[in-house]
Structure formats: C-alpha cells, structure tokens
Design a protein around this motif. Structure first.
Motif, PDB file in Angstrom:
ATOM      1  N   SER A 172      53.662  13.438  70.240  1.00  0.00           N
ATOM      2  CA  SER A 172      55.053  13.066  69.995  1.00  0.00           C
ATOM      3  C   SER A 172      55.160  12.147  68.783  1.00  0.00           C
ATOM      4  CB  SER A 172      55.625  12.382  71.243  1.00  0.00           C
ATOM      5  OG  SER A 172      56.927  11.931  71.003  1.00  0.00           O
ATOM      6  N   ARG A 174      53.060  12.037  66.270  1.00  0.00           N
ATOM      7  CA  ARG A 174      52.785  12.856  65.088  1.00  0.00           C
ATOM      8  C   ARG A 174      54.053  13.580  64.631  1.00  0.00           C
ATOM      9  NH1 ARG A 174      48.492  14.797  68.036  1.00  0.00           N
ATOM     10  NH2 ARG A 174      46.539  13.794  67.547  1.00  0.00           N
ATOM     11  N   GLN A 175      54.809  14.100  65.620  1.00  0.00           N
ATOM     12  CA  GLN A 175      55.988  14.898  65.284  1.00  0.00           C
ATOM     13  C   GLN A 175      57.102  14.064  64.676  1.00  0.00           C
ATOM     14  OE1 GLN A 175      56.987  16.989  68.881  1.00  0.00           O
ATOM     15  NE2 GLN A 175      55.138  18.249  68.813  1.00  0.00           N
ATOM     16  N   ASN A 176      57.344  12.855  65.231  1.00  0.00           N
ATOM     17  CA  ASN A 176      58.459  12.074  64.690  1.00  0.00           C
ATOM     18  C   ASN A 176      58.034  11.028  63.663  1.00  0.00           C
ATOM     19  OD1 ASN A 176      57.782   9.604  65.972  1.00  0.00           O
ATOM     20  ND2 ASN A 176      58.890  10.187  67.820  1.00  0.00           N
ATOM     21  N   GLY A 177      56.711  10.798  63.527  1.00  0.00           N
ATOM     22  CA  GLY A 177      56.207   9.905  62.493  1.00  0.00           C
ATOM     23  C   GLY A 177      56.490   8.431  62.705  1.00  0.00           C
ATOM     24  N   ASN A 178      56.914   8.036  63.899  1.00  0.00           N
ATOM     25  CA  ASN A 178      57.234   6.629  64.174  1.00  0.00           C
ATOM     26  C   ASN A 178      56.022   5.910  64.755  1.00  0.00           C
ATOM     27  OD1 ASN A 178      58.293   4.164  64.840  1.00  0.00           O
ATOM     28  ND2 ASN A 178      59.924   4.964  66.156  1.00  0.00           N
TER      29      ASN A 178
END
Length: 197
Positions: A172, A174-178
């Motif tokens: 998760s 990785r996907q949103n970069g936060n």
C-alpha cells in the motif's frame, strides 16, 4: 588473495548482485542463465563454472541476501541503542529490504520451492534472530518500556500478527508513495491509537 582469486571473487559478486537486481522485477521461474549472463556482461559458461546451475545461483543469491539482513539485524540488536531505537531500526530495516529488494511473494516462493534455502533461513532465525528478540523483550521489561501486563507470548503473537500483514501494508505504501505512514505505524506499535509518547 592473489590477483586471479580477487578477479574471480569480483565476477562472482557481480553475478550475484545482477541476479538480485533482476529478481526485483523478474519472475524467478522465467529468468534464464542467458538473461543473467547478458545483464552481468559475462558468458553463460562463466555462470555455470561458478554456480553449476540456475537453482544453485538463486540459492546463493538468497543466502547472501539473508546473511546480510541477519547481520544488520544483529548489529541493531547489539548496538548501544534504547529499546525504542532498536525497534525503530528493525522496522526501518524491514522497510528498506521490503521496498528495495526481493518482493515478499518472490521470497516466499523461493522458500517454498527450495528446501535448502528454507532450512538455512529457519536455522539463522531460530539460532540468532529469535534469541536476540527475546533478549530485547527482556530489556524492554527491565527498562519499563514494555508493560508488565503483557506476556512475552502475547507480545510475540502481536508481532507475528503485524508481520503477517506487513506485506500488504508495504504494498500500500509503494502504491501511494506516502513514506510517513511508516512513522505512523511505529507510533501505533508503541503507543496504540490513543496513547501518547
């Protein structure tokens, strides 16, 4: 070590590093020796001379990767850090390896398919990592950073539960970069959702 031995070691390390890089984006079943040779800029014969087979090369890559990971874990455990700092360093180490290296799916696939790798990881974990973790828990109790109301068994169950779902959490991120979510999870680990530092 003479010049020939040093050069041979450098070539072997280059092949291992190249294979590890490829495993970040390739399915291990689809990687061919020819692909590795091309990426590493060596001949296929060289790879066979050093490792014998693709399976033996993959085994060497995973062992090398895990040896480095276990070594860093033990350095964190034996370092002059507080209990909280040790936990944070372990979590950040896991983040670094999970995000920048082998995917959890691939790692589990290799463990399932190769009994030798599975035995190596189990031996390292049971002989080095687990005893160090139990020692860390005792340090946390002695310093008052782990509640006396929580048993070692309960804490280990919580940690195992957290680790079981950490792959989904890291995916998760990785996907949103936060990346700030990592710090939030460290906070929740120590203080819960209502606690204060």
């Amino acid at each position: 070590m003479n010049g020939f031995e040093r050069r041979a070691l450098q070539i072997k390390e280059k092949i291992i590093e190249t294979t590890l890089e490829m495993l970040k984006t390739w399915d291990s079943n689809k990687i061919r020796i020819a692909d590795i040779a091309k990426q590493a800029n060596v001949s296929q014969v060289t790879i066979y001379n050093y490792f014998g087979s693709k399976e033996a090369l993959l085994r060497e890559v995973v062992k090398n990767y895990m040896t480095h990971s276990f070594k860093e874990f033990m350095e964190n455990m034996n370092g002059e850090y507080t209990f909280k700092e040790k936990i944070e360093r372990i979590i950040l180490q896991e983040k670094e390896y999970s995000i920048n290296s082998l995917t959890p799916f691939l790692f589990n696939q290799l463990l399932t398919e190769d009994q030798e790798i599975a035995q190596f990881v189990e031996k390292e974990y049971s002989e080095k990592v687990l005893p160090a973790f139990f020692q860390l828990i005792e340090e946390g109790r002695e310093s008052g950073e782990i509640s006396s109301k929580i048993s070692t068994q309960g804490l280990m169950m919580y940690i195992n539960f957290s680790m079981k779902y950490s792959n989904e959490f890291l995916d998760s991120i990785r996907q949103n970069g936060n990346m700030d979510l990592i710090n939030e999870m460290v906070h929740i680990f120590f203080y819960g959702i209502c606690g204060k530092p």
